[in-house]
Design an enzyme around this catalytic site. Sequence first.
Site, mmCIF file in Angstrom:
data_model
loop_
_atom_site.group_PDB
_atom_site.id
_atom_site.type_symbol
_atom_site.label_atom_id
_atom_site.label_comp_id
_atom_site.label_asym_id
_atom_site.label_seq_id
_atom_site.Cartn_x
_atom_site.Cartn_y
_atom_site.Cartn_z
ATOM 1 N N ASP A 157 39.224 -16.064 76.798
ATOM 2 C CA ASP A 157 37.968 -16.802 77.007
ATOM 3 C C ASP A 157 37.026 -16.532 75.838
ATOM 4 O O ASP A 157 36.539 -17.439 75.177
ATOM 5 C CB ASP A 157 37.328 -16.353 78.327
ATOM 6 C CG ASP A 157 38.305 -16.483 79.490
ATOM 7 O OD1 ASP A 157 38.682 -15.439 80.050
ATOM 8 O OD2 ASP A 157 38.724 -17.604 79.775
ATOM 9 N N GLU A 162 46.205 -18.573 75.624
ATOM 10 C CA GLU A 162 45.816 -19.845 74.994
ATOM 11 C C GLU A 162 45.552 -19.695 73.505
ATOM 12 O O GLU A 162 46.174 -20.373 72.684
ATOM 13 C CB GLU A 162 44.579 -20.427 75.699
ATOM 14 C CG GLU A 162 44.126 -21.748 75.080
ATOM 15 C CD GLU A 162 43.212 -22.555 75.985
ATOM 16 O OE1 GLU A 162 43.288 -22.425 77.227
ATOM 17 O OE2 GLU A 162 42.407 -23.319 75.443
HETATM 18 O O1 TRH Z 1 44.190 -12.447 76.163
HETATM 19 P P1 TRH Z 1 44.806 -13.657 76.724
HETATM 20 O O2 TRH Z 1 45.848 -13.469 77.747
HETATM 21 O O3 TRH Z 1 43.665 -14.588 77.340
HETATM 22 C C1 TRH Z 1 43.933 -15.365 78.497
HETATM 23 C C2 TRH Z 1 44.104 -16.810 78.084
HETATM 24 O O4 TRH Z 1 43.000 -17.225 77.349
HETATM 25 C C3 TRH Z 1 44.250 -17.687 79.317
HETATM 26 O O5 TRH Z 1 44.225 -19.059 78.953
HETATM 27 C C4 TRH Z 1 43.123 -17.416 80.277
HETATM 28 O O6 TRH Z 1 43.339 -18.145 81.452
HETATM 29 C C5 TRH Z 1 43.044 -15.946 80.584
HETATM 30 O O7 TRH Z 1 42.853 -15.208 79.375
HETATM 31 C C6 TRH Z 1 41.898 -15.677 81.511
HETATM 32 O O8 TRH Z 1 45.454 -14.513 75.557
HETATM 33 P P2 TRH Z 1 44.839 -15.363 74.388
HETATM 34 O O9 TRH Z 1 44.283 -16.642 74.906
HETATM 35 O O10 TRH Z 1 45.885 -15.466 73.344
HETATM 36 O O11 TRH Z 1 43.627 -14.533 73.806
HETATM 37 C C7 TRH Z 1 43.881 -13.371 73.075
HETATM 38 C C8 TRH Z 1 42.827 -13.267 71.971
HETATM 39 O O12 TRH Z 1 42.934 -11.998 71.327
HETATM 40 C C9 TRH Z 1 43.047 -14.307 70.881
HETATM 41 O O13 TRH Z 1 41.798 -14.751 70.389
HETATM 42 C C10 TRH Z 1 43.777 -13.521 69.801
HETATM 43 C C11 TRH Z 1 43.107 -12.194 69.925
HETATM 44 N N1 TRH Z 1 43.863 -11.040 69.422
HETATM 45 C C12 TRH Z 1 43.231 -10.245 68.483
HETATM 46 O O14 TRH Z 1 42.098 -10.551 68.045
HETATM 47 N N2 TRH Z 1 43.862 -9.134 68.030
HETATM 48 C C13 TRH Z 1 45.106 -8.774 68.485
HETATM 49 O O15 TRH Z 1 45.627 -7.724 68.052
HETATM 50 C C14 TRH Z 1 45.746 -9.607 69.451
HETATM 51 C C15 TRH Z 1 47.127 -9.258 69.925
HETATM 52 C C16 TRH Z 1 45.110 -10.762 69.923
#
Ligand code: TRH
Length: 394
Positions: free
Chosen positions: A19, A278
């Site tokens: 989010d 996402e």
């Molecule tokens: O963390 P998430 O599982 O977030 C989820 C999804 O957004 C999903 O749609 C929603 O319903 C739920 O939350 C509530 O996965 P996502 O979307 O990939 O977000 C991870 C964020 O973290 C993304 O912006 C990438 C970032 N990230 C980093 O900045 N550093 C890292 O080392 C990693 C592995 C990810």
Amino acid sequence: MAKTHHWDVFCRVVDNYGDIGICWRLSQQLVHEHGLQVRLFIDDIVAARHLISTLNLNQTSQMVNGVEICPWPNVSVTPAQVVIATFGCELPETYSQQLAAHQSVWINLEYLSAEPWVSDFHAQISPQPMLGVNKHFFFPGFFPDTGGLLRERHLLATRDAFLGSADKQAAFWNRLGLDHSILDSAIKISLFCYPQANIRNLFAALASIEQTIHVVMPFNGDVSQWSTAFADCTQIKTDASRLLLQQDKLNVHLLPFLSQADYDHLLWACDFNFVRGEDSWIRAIWAGKPFVWQPYWQADAVHLKKMQAFLAAYAEYASVEMQDLLSRASLDWSSGDPDLYSMTNPDKTLWQSLINQLPALRGYAQHRANTLAQQSDLATKLVIFSENLRNSQV
Ligand code: TRH
């Protein structure tokens, strides 16, 4: 009508990082690529700091990289010209009651899905007679008749400059504390997943493959949540925040959570990526490297329907064999509780096939990144959408 300069983005942190990851990325892009003034209202500043590392928890409103980060308003705050409520979050009552008087455009930015119904619901209106305004639905998507995908203007050029420079890649690995001379000759895999993923089977399969494989797994929080997944690995603690797991020839490096920029570099530098949710899903698409996506778990296997819809859209131009491989890998990865998996015969052939197909999978991933990048990005479509709504209000 003059471009609408003031935007408010509302982010309620549900769980995990997506989010805030998406809201933070969008807000910065609206400021730096569209010249807007953006207030990003966040209800959980502590969670936000995982992604906005310079956030000062002792400050209320603060400017970070051109975006005004504000705590969730519990007093009346004057609405901006354009209001983005992300992922269906409810706006504060004292705020939404003022929308009509300020002729604010109210847009609901929804979750990303490749399901066909998204095109029908995108840009639909939801009248809010009690407030005297309309709410407008804006659905991200993979098709031209949707809201598009978040993509910064120079992202692919920056990616290509990094991939074109062995020095930049060596410097990146060294910055992560990994010896690039070892990694250069190995297969590199990034791993970002939910604990329900079928990790034990994956590691057992990768450990039995002839080539040397290094898995890089940035993570936050307590490693004990992965105990089932890591049950067959030898754990070597390298320092307080890092862990090396070994299983036969497989090496798994657990590292502290990276910045969003460094995470992009990891996706670009690896040969294969496991992503989730996402935002990392979208970033893997732009990385132009083969990947498997684990959707956020939902009851009644709704997440598997989302996964199949995505594969139908993404792998549309792939060979039948490649479509089958991607589908089997995605299903194995996202099908549910690994404790139900029989470890007596992990499906090694699946992951062996995938490793054997990396050159073809990479060519396809590059092709799909380029074809999807020909569509307007989400921020641009959102700005045009809001301008059209404001002009129609006159
Ligand atoms: O963390 P998430 O599982 O977030 C989820 C999804 O957004 C999903 O749609 C929603 O319903 C739920 O939350 C509530 O996965 P996502 O979307 O990939 O977000 C991870 C964020 O973290 C993304 O912006 C990438 C970032 N990230 C980093 O900045 N550093 C890292 O080392 C990693 C592995 C990810």
